[in-house]
Design an enzyme around this catalytic site. Structure first.
Site, PDB file in Angstrom:
ATOM      1  N   ASN A  76      -3.514  -7.313 -33.419  1.00  0.00           N
ATOM      2  CA  ASN A  76      -4.251  -8.181 -34.325  1.00  0.00           C
ATOM      3  C   ASN A  76      -5.429  -7.435 -34.952  1.00  0.00           C
ATOM      4  O   ASN A  76      -5.371  -7.046 -36.124  1.00  0.00           O
ATOM      5  CB  ASN A  76      -4.727  -9.430 -33.578  1.00  0.00           C
ATOM      6  CG  ASN A  76      -5.453 -10.410 -34.469  1.00  0.00           C
ATOM      7  OD1 ASN A  76      -5.662 -10.161 -35.649  1.00  0.00           O
ATOM      8  ND2 ASN A  76      -5.860 -11.536 -33.910  1.00  0.00           N
ATOM      9  N   ASP A  77      -6.474  -7.187 -34.170  1.00  0.00           N
ATOM     10  CA  ASP A  77      -7.694  -6.574 -34.715  1.00  0.00           C
ATOM     11  C   ASP A  77      -7.433  -5.274 -35.473  1.00  0.00           C
ATOM     12  O   ASP A  77      -8.093  -5.005 -36.472  1.00  0.00           O
ATOM     13  CB  ASP A  77      -8.680  -6.283 -33.572  1.00  0.00           C
ATOM     14  CG  ASP A  77      -9.304  -7.564 -33.019  1.00  0.00           C
ATOM     15  OD1 ASP A  77      -9.274  -8.583 -33.745  1.00  0.00           O
ATOM     16  OD2 ASP A  77      -9.789  -7.545 -31.879  1.00  0.00           O
ATOM     17  N   VAL A  78      -6.468  -4.485 -34.995  1.00  0.00           N
ATOM     18  CA  VAL A  78      -6.248  -3.161 -35.601  1.00  0.00           C
ATOM     19  C   VAL A  78      -5.603  -3.250 -36.977  1.00  0.00           C
ATOM     20  O   VAL A  78      -5.393  -2.230 -37.634  1.00  0.00           O
ATOM     21  CB  VAL A  78      -5.389  -2.250 -34.690  1.00  0.00           C
ATOM     22  CG1 VAL A  78      -6.097  -2.016 -33.373  1.00  0.00           C
ATOM     23  CG2 VAL A  78      -3.999  -2.809 -34.470  1.00  0.00           C
TER      24      VAL A  78
ATOM     25  N   ALA B 203     -11.860  -8.892 -30.455  1.00  0.00           N
ATOM     26  CA  ALA B 203     -13.188  -8.780 -31.039  1.00  0.00           C
ATOM     27  C   ALA B 203     -13.748 -10.143 -31.439  1.00  0.00           C
ATOM     28  O   ALA B 203     -14.908 -10.248 -31.818  1.00  0.00           O
ATOM     29  CB  ALA B 203     -13.153  -7.857 -32.249  1.00  0.00           C
TER      30      ALA B 203
END
Lengths: 468, 131
Positions: free
Chosen positions: A395-397, A436
């Site tokens: 997700n975050d990446v 995050a």
């Protein structure tokens, strides 16, 4: 065995260790490298067994220890699942730390045998080196135990924070320094164990505020510490091999920590202070998404149909794939799509997973050839001409906010440019934000299709749809 | 200068020489442990720093795909602490020191065998296209 011969053996072992690391520059040479490492370790052990003053009883004791430890180690290494690798490595680090503490204890109680003075009158310099060895060893031990518990799910991966945490740690750090100074001045046995105890406590306290997804940094850092601990003991007992190997391992862990931090655009201090994503995660997880365009949720059949007609597909695996153990079925899907004429590539973000290189190992386990797997810099330009970006458990990446939103917690983090692909699939269990605690605007884009469910189950359904 | 005076002067000079020699001996005695401690330390420190540089350059050459095996190998070789543990278990005076050594040997052995084995398993999985 003469001193010259044993020094020479240690030199040979050091060179073999360097060659072992050198071999890892390419998968082809890596297996031979590992073999060099084993031979080096064998030489080091045999050379030490011939040390003068080694009696029959001592050798029996040593061989017993090697046999017990060796059996445990071999059995564990054979049985462990590849997805459990990060916690295994953390557990192994803790052993090195603890071993360092025990070697230091032995040197403290029998200084004559190591030529560092007499009982109660150990050379000042040796006491300094010894206390560094104990402190680093003990911190490595308890820190690794916590990292292990977090990675193995034996305790919550969420950061544990409380008021005054950093002041407490700072205070304990200063106290540790004072204890070391008094220990060096007096050579007291009580202080030896106090230093060990305080360092255990400090290792524990330093790692609890660090969240699960920051574990790649922690594991690398503890890797580095275990090296410095070995080097510290090497200085204490004046052993070259320990110093050289400790330096190699210490440098390696430090570089890995640096690479991991760069992969998140955060400083090592920021990671170590911990608490990352703890507050934001709860708030964003609740999701105030009322003013957003609706999310387009698709079925595995839709995804199968679209990918059947795709020319180029880039797969982005993340920790979710590891948790669901979806790597095998993912490769089956890729095989079927290749038969349909599609080109498949895998894109690995530096901090994907829970340890450096975690995704690469899992894909290798599923028989994905390593020349289909690419690093961030290599693959990013290719998303623009990809028909599908298949994001499985990441997700975050992939979050473009890292490039555009200066207020975002992940601003400045290098990301995989999945947004440039014609269609993006996200396999996710729900709409929650990533580690995050930042929401991913990609979910709401018209060319994004969400495939809700367990990564393994959804991929299996795609495979079934492709076979039809 | 008469012979008696000459003899007296010679005696005084001899005494002075003896004193100086004694002083030099004392200084050497005082300096010896310092020098003995400092020299090997500098020698070990030199080797340590050079090894850090070697490690730095070798590790930057490791391909990112193999970072997990890198941790496995470095973990295995950091248990070279077994050398210290063997010396402790085999040559140390006193039961406590030997027992500590034995525990350290056992712990390090878990790591040596476990570390190299698990790395071997990992590396065996990395295959090229078509192989």
């Amino acid at each position: 065995m003469g001193a010259t011969l044993s020094t020479l053996s240690y030199l040979v072992a050091s060179v073999l260790f360097i060659l072992a690391l050198r071999g890892l520059s390419h998968p082809e040479t890596s297996r031979r490298g590992n073999m060099f490492g084993m031979i080096g370790m064998g030489i080091a052990i045999v050379a030490t067994l011939f040390h003068h003053g080694m009696g029959f009883g001592g050798i029996v004791l040593i061989l017993a220890g090697l046999a017990i430890g060796g059996t445990v180690g071999t059995v564990v290494a054979q049985r462990i699942q590849m997805t459990a690798l990060p916690q295994l490595v953390a557990a192994f680090h803790s052993l090195v730390g603890l071993a360092a503490v025990f070697v230091a204890a032995s040197a403290f109680y029998a200084p004559e045998s190591f030529g560092i003075g007499t009982r109660g009158h150990i050379h000042t310099q040796s006491l300094v080196e010894m206390s560094l060895g104990i402190a680093i060893g003990a911190i490595t031990f308890s820190g690794s135990v916590i990292a292990f518990a977090k990675l193995a799910g034996k305790m919550s991966g969420a950061p544990i924070t409380f008021n005054g945490q950093h002041w407490l740690n700072l205070g304990l750090g200063i106290l540790l320094l004072v204890l070391i100074i008094v220990f060096v001045a007096t050579g007291s046995g009580v202080l030896f164990w106090l230093i060990a105890l305080l360092s255990f406590a400090l290792g524990f306290l330093l790692i609890i505020p660090i969240g699960g997804a920051d574990m790649p940094v922690v594991v690398s850092m503890l890797n580095s510490y275990s090296g410095w601990a070995a080097a510290g003991i090497g200085f204490t007992i004046g052993n070259l091999l320990l110093i050289i190997t400790g330096a190699l391992v210490g440098a390696s862990g430090a570089i890995l920590s640096y690479i991991m931090c760069k992969g998140m655009n955060r400083s090592i201090i920021n990671v170590l202070l911990g608490g990352f994503g703890s507050e934001g995660g709860a708030a964003a997880g609740g999701g105030d998404v009322g003013d957003r365009p609706p999310v387009k949720a698709g079925s595995p059949e839709d995804a199968a149909y679209m990918m059947k007609n795709a020319q180029k597909i880039i797969v982005v695996p993340g920790y979710g794939m590891a948790v669901a153990q979806a790597q095998q079925v993912l490769r089956e899907m890729a095989d079927l799509l290749k038969k349909e004429g599609a080109e498949i590539k895998y894109a690995i973000h530096p901090v994907a997973g829970r340890m450096p290189g975690h995704m690469n190992v899992l894909l290798a386990e599923a028989n994905v050839p390593y020349d289909e797997v690419f690093e961030l810099e290599e693959i990013n330009p290719e998303f623009a001409d990809a028909d599908v970006a298949f994001v499985i458990g990441a997700n975050d990446v992939t979050n473009p906010a890292a490039k555009t939103d200066k207020s975002s917690a992940i601003y400045g983090m290098p990301i995989l440019d999945v947004e440039r692909a014609k269609t993006v699939f996200f396999i996710k269990r729900g709409m929650s934000s990533g580690y995050a605690g930042v929401e991913n605007e990609l979910f709401y884009r018209p060319n994004t299709m969400m495939l809700f469910g367990d990564a393994k189950k959804v991929t299996q359904e795609i495979v079934q749809a492709l076979q039809r | 200068m008469n012979p008696t005076e000459l003899a007296n002067q010679a005696t005084a000079a001899a005494h002075r020489a003896l004193e100086l020699a004694e002083q030099a001996r004392r200084m050497a005695e005082a300096a010896a442990p310092v020098a003995a401690a400092a020299e090997p330390f500098l020698y070990l420190l030199t080797i340590f720093l050079l090894a850090c540089f070697v490690g730095y350059h070798v590790v930057w050459n490791v391909t990112p795909a193999l970072h997990s095996p890198l941790m496995g190998v470095t973990n295995a070789i950091s248990s070279v602490i077994v050398v210290g543990a063997i010396l402790a278990a085999g040559t140390a005076d006193g039961v406590a020191a030997r027992i500590f050594g034995f525990i350290a040997v056992t712990l390090a052995a878990v790591n040596i065998f476990g570390g190299f084995m698990v790395t071997r398993r990992m590396l065996a999985m990395f295959k090229k296209k078509g192989s």
